[in-house]
Design an enzyme around this catalytic site. Structure first.
Site, PDB file in Angstrom:
ATOM      1  N   GLU A   1     115.419 -16.089  52.768  1.00  0.00           N
ATOM      2  CA  GLU A   1     116.745 -16.728  52.715  1.00  0.00           C
ATOM      3  C   GLU A   1     117.623 -16.342  53.905  1.00  0.00           C
ATOM      4  OE1 GLU A   1     115.119 -15.540  50.133  1.00  0.00           O
ATOM      5  OE2 GLU A   1     114.894 -17.311  48.872  1.00  0.00           O
TER       6      GLU A   1
ATOM      7  N   HIS B   1     117.003 -17.306  37.146  1.00  0.00           N
ATOM      8  CA  HIS B   1     117.067 -18.703  37.607  1.00  0.00           C
ATOM      9  C   HIS B   1     118.260 -19.387  36.963  1.00  0.00           C
ATOM     10  CE1 HIS B   1     112.875 -17.447  38.000  1.00  0.00           C
ATOM     11  NE2 HIS B   1     112.821 -18.260  39.038  1.00  0.00           N
TER      12      HIS B   1
END
Ligand SMILES: Cc1ncc(C[n+]2csc(CCOP(=O)(O)OP(=O)(O)O)c2C)c(N)n1
Length: 687
Positions: free
Chosen positions: A419, A488
Site C-alpha cells: 500500500e 475487512h
C-alpha cells in the site's frame, strides 16, 4: 545571482561521452565543492548571529554529489535530493541567492516560501519536487516520477538520495522492488556516512559488512555498486556508468557512496557527545575537498595561488548572496493558510448536475465502474492501479472490471501488494502532471500508505508554496455488515477527516457515487473516495444511472427526507439504516429530516444548520466508532453555531468503541443498526 558553478550543458554532454574526465571538469568540481563548504560555514555563522534557526551540513558528502550532478540533464531529469545534498543542488544550477533565501526562510524563498525548515530543497524549473522531512518517503515518489516519464515517452532519469540509516525504512525496499520489476531509470544514491544521527551503521544494517549495496544485490536489473564517495574522480566514473546504465533502459542503479560526516548531524546536535575524538579526526583526514585539491596540485592542473583566488571569489559570491537574502522580506502572516487546497477556482468552474439521473437502475459498484470507464475515456492522463485491479479479476469487488481490457495494461495495471508503494508511486506520477486513480483493496490495509498520505500527498501544494501538487484519487473499500471482521470492516474517515488538504467523499447510493467519483477525477486536489462494500450490490443503494456528463459537487449535502421534528445527519450505509427507522417513526406520526452529507471534507454546514434551526433537535449517526469519530466534529459545530435553536442535546449514534467481530451475533452488538437508531431517535423526540 549566477555563479560559475554550473558547467555548460553542451560541453558537459560531450565530455561525458568521451571517457576521460577533463581538467576543466575537475576544476568545476573543486569550485562547487568549495562553494558548498563555504556556504555551510556562512549559514552556521548566520545561525550563531540569530539570523537563522537550523542547518544541516553537507561537509564530507560533496564529491559524490557533484559527480552525480554532473551527469544530470537539468530540467529534463528529475531529482529527489535529501537534506545534505547542497553540492548536488549547486552542481545542477540552483542559484546561491535561492539557497540563502531558503535557508533564511524569507517570503520569497522559492523552495517553500518559509513554510519548512531549512535544507528542504526544491525547484520547479529543475524538476526537484520540494522535499519533506520524513526519511525515506522520497524513494517511492522517485519511482512514480520515473514510471510517469516512461509512460509519457520522456527520456529522463530520476535521481533520489538518502543516508544509509534511511535504508532501514521499508519504503526503500519497496522502491527498489518496483523499479527493478519495471527496469525504471532511477539512480538511487545512498550517502553512507556510517551514522544516522548517533546510531552507527553496525546497529542499523543487516547486510554483509553492513553494506547497503550488497544487501540489495538479489534484485534483478538493479546495478548495485559501492564507491569511495570522498574521491571525486572515482565517484565521477561510477556516476557516469550509472547514468549510462539507466539511460539505456537497463534498469535502476544503486550507488552506495562511502562518505564521511565532518559536522554534527545538524545544528541541534553535538557529535562530541557520542563520537570519539579519534573517529572525528579519522573522518577529517578523508575530507573530499582536501583530497581533490591535492590531486589537482600534484597533476599541475592548478596551483595554490589560483586556488586561493578561487576561494576569495567564492567568499565574495557567498557574502553577496547572503546579504541579498538578509534584506528580503519575511513571509507575511496572512499567507499562512494559503495553498492548503487548490486555489485556481477549478472546483467552482465545473458544471454540476446538468441532468437528473434517469438511466437504467444501477448498483453502486457498477456505477463506480462506469464512472471509471467514462473518465479514463475522457482523460488520457488518468492512470489506474492497485492490487488485483487488472482483468481478468477486475478488482476483488469487480469495480475495475473491463478497464485493463479496454484501456490496456499501460493505463490500468496491478501494483505489487504494497500500500505504501501504491501511495508513493501515485504521488510521484501526479507530480509530473498525470492523474492517478488508485485502489486500496480494503480500508483496513491503508495504514502502510498513511505516512505517504498524511505527510506527502496532502502537503505537497502547501510545502512547495503552490509549485507542486499531487491530486491523486484514492478509492478505498470500507465498511462492515459483510461478514468481514475483524479486518475487512473498518471505517477510516475519522482518522482522515483530521487531515487538512484532503477532500473526502462517502457516497450512500449509486448515482451519488458516480457523480462524486467523476468530479474527484477532475479536481486538482487529492481525494479520499470511500466506497461502502455493504452497499456495492445493495438494491436500496441502487439508483437510475446518471449520464456521462453528470458531476456532483463536493460540499453539497442531500436532504433525503424533509421533516420538522428532528434532524438526522449521517452518511454512507447509515443513510439507509436511518431511513428505515425514520419510516417507522413516520407511521407513529413523527416528521424527521434526513440529511446525507455525501462529503466529509468539505462539509455542507449550511444545510445542516438550516435544518437544525428548523427542527431544534439533532442527532448525528455514523458507522465508525464513537470516540473522536466524525460525528463528534459535526456535533461540536452544531453546538457552536445553533446553540440558541436547540431544544435538546445533540446526540450521536455510532459503533461501540471496539473492533468489529466476525460472527453476526457479535457484529450486531458493535455496529449501529436501524433498531438502535430507532430507539435513539425516539428518546430524543421525547426529550
Ligand atoms: C521517518 C522519520 N523518522 C525519523 C526522522 C528523524 N531523523 C531525521 S534525519 C535522521 C537520521 C538519518 O540518518 P541517515 O539516513 O543515515 O542520513 P544522514 O543524516 O546520516 O546523512 C533521523 C532519525 C525523520 N526525519 N523521519
Amino acid at each position: 545571482m549566477r555563479t560559475e558553478n554550473k558547467i555548460d550543458m553542451k560541453t558537459k554532454r560531450k565530455k561525458i561521452e568521451s571517457k576521460i574526465l577533463t581538467n576543466e571538469e575537475k576544476l568545476v568540481a573543486l569550485r562547487i565543492m568549495t562553494t558548498t563548504r563555504k556556504t555551510d560555514y556562512k549559514i552556521m555563522n548566520l545561525l550563531k548571529q540569530g539570523k537563522s534557526y537550523f542547518h544541516m551540513s553537507a561537509a564530507g558528502h560533496e564529491a559524490i554529489q557533484v559527480a552525480i550532478g554532473m551527469q544530470m540533464d537539468p530540467g529534463v531529469d528529475w531529482a529527489f535530493p535529501y537534506y545534505r545534498d547542497l553540492a548536488f543542488l549547486l552542481s545542477i544550477g540552483v542559484d546561491l541567492n535561492d539557497i540563502f533565501l531558503h535557508m533564511l526562510a524569507k517570503g520569497s524563498d522559492p523552495m517553500t516560501g518559509g513554510r519548512q525548515m531549512p535544507n528542504h530543497w526544491g525547484s520547479k524549473k529543475l524538476n526537484i519536487p520540494t522535499q519533506s522531512s520524513p526519511t525515506g518517503t522520497q524513494f517511492l515518489q522517485a519511482v512514480g516520477v520515473a514510471l510517469a516519464n516512461r509512460k509519457k515517452g520522456n527520456d529522463s532519469v530520476t535521481y533520489v538520495s538518502s543516508g544509509e540509516g534511511t535504508t532501514s525504512e521499508g519504503e526503500f525496499y519497496e522502491a527498489i522492488n518496483w523499479a527493478s520489476r519495471e527496469k525504471l531509470p532511477v539512480v538511487f544514491v545512498i550517502e553512507n556516512n556510517k551514522l544516522a544521527i548517533s546510531v552507527p551503521v553496525e546497529s542499523q544494517n543487516g547486510g554483509k559488512q553492513n553494506s547497503v549495496a550488497q544487501m540489495m544485490s538479489g534484485f534483478e536489473n538493479l546495478l548495485s555498486v559501492e564507491v569511495d564517495g570522498t574521491d571525486f574522480e572515482e565517484s565521477f566514473t561510477v556516476a557516469r556508468k550509472a547514468f549510462e546504465y539507466a539511460r539505456r533502459g537497463k534498469g535502476p542503479v544503486l550507488i552506495e557512496a562511502h562518505v564521511v560526516r565532518l559536522a554534527s548531524h545538524s545544528s541541534s546536535d553535538d557529535q562530541r557527545k557520542y563520537r570519539t575524538k579519534e573517529s572525528i579526526e579519522a573522518d577529517l583526514a578523508k575530507d573530499p575537498i582536501e583530497k581533490l585539491k591535492k590531486i589537482l596540485l600534484a597533476e599541475n592542473v592548478t596551483d595554490k595561488k589560483s586556488i586561493s583566488e578561487m576561494e576569495k571569489k567564492i567568499d565574495k559570491e557567498i557574502n553577496s548572496a547572503a546579504e541579498f537574502a538578509l534584506q528580503q522580506e519575511e513571509p507575511k502572516a496572512e499567507t499562512a493558510e494559503r495553498f492548503i487546497l487548490d486555489e485556481s477556482g477549478k472546483r467552482d468552474r465545473l458544471e454540476y448536475e446538468k441532468s437528473k439521473p434517469a438511466g437504467n437502475p444501477i448498483v453502486l459498484v457498477d456505477a463506480i465502474n462506469h464512472a471509471l470507464h467514462e473518465e479514463l475515456e475522457a482523460n488520457e492522463k488518468i492512470y489506474m492501479f492497485g492490487e488485483d485491479v487488472a482483468d481478468k479479476k477486475g478488482g476483488v469487488f469487480t469495480s475495475t472490471k473491463g478497464l485493463s481490457t479496454k484501456f490496456g495494461e499501460e493505463r490500468v495495471f496491478n501494483s505489487p501488494l504494497a500500500e505504501a508503494s501504491i501511495a508513493g508511486v501515485s504521488i510521484g506520477m501526479a507530480l509530473t502532471g498525470l492523474k492517478p486513480c488508485v485502489e486500496i483493496q480494503f480500508g483496513d490495509y491503508i495504514w502502510p500508505a498513511f505516512m505517504q498520505m498524511r505527510d506527502e500527498l496532502v502537503t505537497y501544494r502547501y510545502r512547495s508554496n503552490n509549485q507542486f501538487s499531487a491530486p491523486v484519487v484514492f478509492r478505498v473499500a470500507i465498511g462492515g455488515y459483510i461478514h468481514g471482521g475483524l479486518f475487512h470492516s473498518q471505517n477510516i474517515e475519522g482518522f482522515f477527516s483530521h487531515i487538512p488538504g484532503l477532500l473526502i467523499a462517502y457516497p450512500s447510493n449509486a448515482a451519488d457515487a458516480k457523480g462524486l467519483l467523476k468530479t474527484s477525477l477532475r479536481l486538482n486536489d487529492p481525494v479520499l473516495f470511500l466506497e461502502h462494500k455493504g452497499l456495492y450490490r445493495q438494491s436500496y443503494a441502487s439508483s437510475p444511472e446518471p449520464d456521462d456528463k453528470y458531476l456532483l459537487p463536493f460540499g453539497k449535502a442531500n436532504i433525503v427526507v424533509e421533516g420538522e421534528d428532528l434532524s438526522v445527519i449521517t452518511y454512507g450505509a447509515m443513510v439507509h439504516e436511518s431511513n428505515f427507522a425514520i419510516r417507522k417513526l413516520k407511521e407513529e406520526g413523527y416528521s424527521i429530516e434526513l440529511i446525507d452529507i455525501r462529503t466529509i471534507n468539505p462539509l455542507d454546514e449550511k444545510t445542516i444548520y438550516n435544518s437544525v434551526k428548523k427542527t431544534g433537535k439533532a442527532i448525528v449517526i455514523h458507522e465508525d466508532t464513537l470516540t473522536a469519530g466524525f460525528g463528534a466534529e459535526i456535533t461540536a459545530r452544531i453546538t457552536d453555531s445553533c446553540f440558541q435553536y436547540l431544544d435538546g442535546p445533540v446526540k450521536r449514534v455510532a459503533a461501540k468503541d471496539a473492533f468489529i467481530p466476525y460472527h453476526p451475533n457479535l457484529e450486531k452488538e458493535i455496529l449501529p443498526n436501524r433498531d438502535k437508531i430507532y430507539n435513539e431517535l425516539k428518546e430524543l423526540l421525547l426529550y
